[in-house]
Design a protein around this motif. Structure first.
Motif, mmCIF file in Angstrom:
data_model
loop_
_atom_site.group_PDB
_atom_site.id
_atom_site.type_symbol
_atom_site.label_atom_id
_atom_site.label_comp_id
_atom_site.label_asym_id
_atom_site.label_seq_id
_atom_site.Cartn_x
_atom_site.Cartn_y
_atom_site.Cartn_z
ATOM 1 N N UNK A 1 0.841 -1.231 -0.026
ATOM 2 C CA UNK A 1 -0.034 -0.041 0.014
ATOM 3 C C UNK A 1 0.741 1.321 -0.068
ATOM 4 N N UNK A 2 0.321 2.327 -0.696
ATOM 5 C CA UNK A 2 1.213 3.638 -0.914
ATOM 6 C C UNK A 2 0.417 4.619 -1.384
ATOM 7 N N UNK A 3 0.577 5.846 -0.550
ATOM 8 C CA UNK A 3 -0.364 6.712 -1.185
ATOM 9 C C UNK A 3 -0.006 7.133 -2.731
ATOM 10 N N UNK A 4 0.951 6.750 -3.206
ATOM 11 C CA UNK A 4 1.402 7.047 -4.654
ATOM 12 C C UNK A 4 0.549 6.246 -5.659
ATOM 13 N N UNK A 5 -0.044 5.012 -5.028
ATOM 14 C CA UNK A 5 -0.778 4.239 -5.778
ATOM 15 C C UNK A 5 -2.267 4.775 -6.228
ATOM 16 N N UNK A 6 -2.326 4.696 -7.542
ATOM 17 C CA UNK A 6 -3.775 5.443 -7.897
ATOM 18 C C UNK A 6 -4.737 4.504 -8.382
ATOM 19 N N UNK A 7 -4.392 3.204 -8.417
ATOM 20 C CA UNK A 7 -5.400 2.148 -8.813
ATOM 21 C C UNK A 7 -5.274 0.772 -7.936
ATOM 22 N N UNK A 8 -5.930 -0.105 -7.543
ATOM 23 C CA UNK A 8 -5.684 -1.359 -7.018
ATOM 24 C C UNK A 8 -5.262 -2.098 -8.230
ATOM 25 N N UNK A 9 -4.230 -2.923 -8.242
ATOM 26 C CA UNK A 9 -3.859 -3.563 -9.273
ATOM 27 C C UNK A 9 -3.169 -4.989 -8.749
ATOM 28 N N UNK A 10 -3.202 -5.850 -10.036
ATOM 29 C CA UNK A 10 -2.913 -7.395 -9.446
ATOM 30 C C UNK A 10 -1.801 -7.769 -10.496
ATOM 31 N N UNK A 11 -0.785 -8.739 -10.328
ATOM 32 C CA UNK A 11 0.103 -9.158 -11.165
ATOM 33 C C UNK A 11 0.044 -10.712 -10.914
ATOM 34 N N UNK A 12 -0.287 -11.586 -11.677
ATOM 35 C CA UNK A 12 -0.314 -12.913 -11.511
ATOM 36 C C UNK A 12 0.814 -13.593 -12.159
ATOM 37 N N UNK A 13 1.882 -14.299 -11.544
ATOM 38 C CA UNK A 13 3.047 -14.654 -12.306
ATOM 39 C C UNK A 13 3.812 -13.872 -13.411
ATOM 40 N N UNK A 14 3.625 -12.481 -13.006
ATOM 41 C CA UNK A 14 4.310 -11.670 -13.881
ATOM 42 C C UNK A 14 3.441 -10.811 -14.559
ATOM 43 N N UNK A 15 2.280 -11.378 -14.786
ATOM 44 C CA UNK A 15 1.445 -10.614 -15.679
ATOM 45 C C UNK A 15 0.376 -9.828 -15.161
ATOM 46 N N UNK A 16 -0.042 -8.612 -15.525
ATOM 47 C CA UNK A 16 -0.910 -7.958 -14.889
ATOM 48 C C UNK A 16 -2.424 -8.670 -15.141
ATOM 49 N N UNK A 17 -3.236 -8.823 -14.217
ATOM 50 C CA UNK A 17 -4.577 -9.486 -14.232
ATOM 51 C C UNK A 17 -5.740 -8.275 -13.885
ATOM 52 N N UNK A 18 -6.853 -8.155 -14.397
ATOM 53 C CA UNK A 18 -7.892 -7.232 -13.851
ATOM 54 C C UNK A 18 -8.222 -7.608 -12.550
ATOM 55 N N UNK A 19 -8.762 -6.639 -11.710
ATOM 56 C CA UNK A 19 -9.152 -7.011 -10.546
ATOM 57 C C UNK A 19 -10.679 -6.717 -10.358
ATOM 58 N N UNK A 20 -11.232 -6.249 -11.677
ATOM 59 C CA UNK A 20 -12.708 -6.003 -11.635
ATOM 60 C C UNK A 20 -13.575 -7.010 -11.329
ATOM 61 N N UNK A 21 -13.223 -8.360 -11.560
ATOM 62 C CA UNK A 21 -14.244 -9.402 -11.441
ATOM 63 C C UNK A 21 -14.979 -9.020 -9.919
ATOM 64 N N UNK A 22 -16.268 -9.667 -9.986
ATOM 65 C CA UNK A 22 -16.973 -9.370 -8.373
ATOM 66 C C UNK A 22 -16.288 -10.091 -7.271
ATOM 67 N N UNK A 23 -15.869 -11.388 -7.697
ATOM 68 C CA UNK A 23 -15.177 -12.107 -6.682
ATOM 69 C C UNK A 23 -13.988 -11.135 -5.974
ATOM 70 N N UNK A 24 -13.290 -10.738 -6.680
ATOM 71 C CA UNK A 24 -12.079 -9.894 -6.014
ATOM 72 C C UNK A 24 -12.553 -8.770 -5.270
ATOM 73 N N UNK A 25 -13.618 -8.059 -6.016
ATOM 74 C CA UNK A 25 -14.021 -6.997 -5.311
ATOM 75 C C UNK A 25 -14.907 -7.033 -4.139
ATOM 76 N N UNK A 26 -15.479 -8.135 -4.069
ATOM 77 C CA UNK A 26 -16.092 -8.619 -2.733
ATOM 78 C C UNK A 26 -15.170 -8.665 -1.592
#
Ligand code: PMV
Length: 354
Positions: free
Chosen positions: A54-79
């Motif tokens: 966590x950092x005040x410099x981060x502008x969005x929630x983001x995730x990388x899985x095995x080095x590749x960015x994956x969207x966090x927009x799915x309802x399961x992650x969001x919940x």
């Protein structure tokens, strides 16, 4: 300032169900139609390592899985994220000059970096370890004070089977009665030291992605199979009691008979689905025959088999000696070949978490 970053890293192994979860009564909250029991693997094999920051410099929630960015927009992650933020508390790191108050978590963004120490596409339940690790590491970062059972109810909303990976050893996911899912949680039946002579060998029959996801497979089974109702209401409740007894007493013959029967019934309800779902392959069936013949020849079960929503065999032998004999048989009957459908063996002792 805006320059600080606070991080937490956690490691979570996957778990293998010996009494299977198959079928939801609520798809949004991920509430199952029966209890299930699993074994959590040793974290050296088949585990996820996740770092969250966590950092005040981060502008969005983001995730990388095995080095590749994956969207966090799915309802399961969001919940999961929403619930964790609502339970977050003050965090203070004096030497770094970091002070986060409870309400700051609503505005702060997180970065999540996750690695599986096994191929994600190997068809080996990767979501269980992944979602459990994500929830566990974020809870630590956010100073969430809830215990592992409460965290399991959050992980459950990411992926059902993930709730069982919050504990090591033998774990039961209680289906619960509440409509809001508050009592659909995992509890530890016995810790990783209780029965530590079991050895688990995973036979990778095919590393291709499964054709039917567990989500759509379960939905189709619940909608079209008559057998699933019988399984959930009449068969599983009895087996849960018997499996708890077998693990408590380290009764391998009972453990093995129950695990094999339950795996076979799970694949039978898949076959009873319209259109039928075939998770096992010819090689999977040949492995079953091989184990069944050996167990019958010995007069008492030496090895248990169980298959999830894919063709790979999870073989549980009752000690190191039988594990060595099992490997010998596997290498003889199913020699790994470069172009064959049988790729590799993964050997993992059942034990620990965290
Ligand atoms: O949690 P999911 O949606 O990946 O479903 C897991 C279903 C099985 O692995 C087949 C059984 C189980 O209990 O883990």
């Amino acid at each position: 300032g805006k320059n600080w970053v606070l991080t937490v890293t956690a490691q979570t192994p996957t778990n293998i169900a010996v009494i299977k979860y198959w079928g939801k009564r609520d798809e949004d909250l991920i509430l199952p139609i029966n209890d299930s029991i699993s074994v959590t693997l040793d974290p050296d094999h088949l585990c996820t390592t996740t770092s969250v920051a966590v950092s005040p410099a981060f502008t969005h929630d983001r995730m990388w899985l095995n080095g590749k960015e994956v969207p966090l927009s799915g309802v399961r992650y969001q919940n999961c994220l929403k619930e964790l933020r609502s339970l977050a508390n003050d965090v203070e790191e004096e030497e770094k000059g970091i002070k986060i108050s409870k309400k700051d978590w609503e505005k702060l963004h997180v970065h999540i970096v996750s690695y599986n120490n096994f191929p994600t596409a190997a068809g080996l339940a990767s979501s269980a370890a992944g979602l459990a690790c994500l929830v566990f590491s974020l809870a630590k970062l956010m100073n969430v004070k809830e215990d592992n059972s409460r965290l399991s109810a959050i992980a459950r909303q990411g992926s059902g089977s993930a709730c069982r990976s919050l504990y090591g050893g033998f774990v039961k996911w209680i289906m619960g009665k509440e409509e809001n899912g508050s009592d659909s949680i995992a509890v530890q039946l016995a810790d990783e030291k209780h029965w530590d002579d079991l050895v688990i060998i995973i036979v990778v029959v095919s590393s291709r992605q499964k054709e039917t996801s567990s989500t759509s497979g379960m939905r189709e089974t619940v909608e079209t199979s008559a057998l699933i109702q019988h399984r959930a209401k009449e068969v599983v409740p009895k087996r849960i009691i018997q499996m708890e007894e077998a693990t408590k007493n380290r009764d391998f013959p009972a453990f093995s008979r129950l695990a094999c029967a339950d795996s076979n019934q799970f694949h039978a309800v898949c076959l009873d689905t319209l259109p039928p779902i075939f998770y096992m392959k010819d090689t999977s069936h040949r492995i079953i025959s091989c184990v069944e013949k050996w167990n019958r020849f010995e007069g008492t079960p030496q090895v248990a088999y169980t298959f999830d929503a894919g063709p790979n065999a999870v073989l549980i032998s009752h000690n190191r000696k039988t594990a060595a004999q099992l490997l010998q048989r596997l290498l003889f009957y199913f020699p790994p070949q470069s172009e064959a459908d049988l790729n590799s063996y993964v050997i993992g002792d059942k034990s620990i978490l965290q």
